[in-house]
Design a protein around this motif. Structure first.
Motif, short mmCIF file in Angstrom:
data_model
loop_
_atom_site.label_atom_id
_atom_site.label_comp_id
_atom_site.label_asym_id
_atom_site.label_seq_id
_atom_site.Cartn_x
_atom_site.Cartn_y
_atom_site.Cartn_z
N ARG A 31 0.62 -1.28 0.01
CA ARG A 31 0.05 0.00 -0.10
C ARG A 31 0.86 1.29 0.00
O ARG A 31 0.59 2.11 -0.80
N GLN A 34 2.48 1.75 -3.41
CA GLN A 34 1.40 2.17 -4.32
C GLN A 34 1.32 3.66 -3.99
O GLN A 34 1.03 4.56 -5.09
N GLN A 35 0.81 4.42 -2.92
CA GLN A 35 0.84 5.69 -2.38
C GLN A 35 2.18 6.51 -3.11
O GLN A 35 1.67 7.62 -3.37
N THR A 36 3.18 5.85 -2.93
CA THR A 36 4.47 6.73 -3.28
C THR A 36 4.24 6.60 -4.89
O THR A 36 4.64 7.65 -5.53
N ARG A 37 3.92 5.76 -5.55
CA ARG A 37 3.85 5.79 -7.02
C ARG A 37 2.92 6.79 -7.35
O ARG A 37 3.01 7.59 -8.50
N GLU A 38 1.60 6.87 -6.88
CA GLU A 38 0.82 7.83 -7.03
C GLU A 38 1.07 9.15 -6.89
O GLU A 38 0.94 9.97 -7.81
N ARG A 39 1.72 9.28 -5.88
CA ARG A 39 2.45 10.69 -5.69
C ARG A 39 3.16 11.17 -6.53
O ARG A 39 3.29 12.29 -6.98
N SER A 40 4.02 10.27 -6.95
CA SER A 40 5.05 10.70 -7.95
C SER A 40 4.54 11.06 -9.17
O SER A 40 4.93 11.95 -10.02
N ARG A 41 3.49 10.53 -9.51
CA ARG A 41 2.81 10.64 -10.93
C ARG A 41 1.95 12.03 -10.88
O ARG A 41 1.80 12.58 -12.08
N THR A 42 1.28 12.48 -9.64
CA THR A 42 0.64 13.41 -9.64
C THR A 42 1.63 14.75 -9.60
O THR A 42 0.87 15.89 -9.53
#
Length: 59
Positions: A31, A34-42
């Motif tokens: 989890r 996944q949060q780290t990936r989403e933050r880097s994408r945004t």
């Protein structure tokens, strides 16, 4: 003599607890990744937030 039976009964409980903890830690890590990936994408929305303690309370 009941101590031996108690400790032998606790062994499976300890193993099941270890399994639950291991699985919980694994899911937590997934989890967080996944949060780290989403933050880097945004675009690192976390950088837009003020640092902790930098509120406008005037205290």
């Amino acid at each position: 003599m009941t101590e031996k039976t108690d400790s032998s009964e606790q062994a499976p409980l300890k193993d099941s607890r270890q399994e639950r903890l291991k699985n919980a830690l694994r899911e937590n890590l997934k989890r967080r990744k996944q949060q780290t990936r989403e933050r880097s994408r945004t675009g690192d929305a976390a950088d837009e937030r003020p640092p902790p303690g930098a509120d406008d309370s005037g205290a």
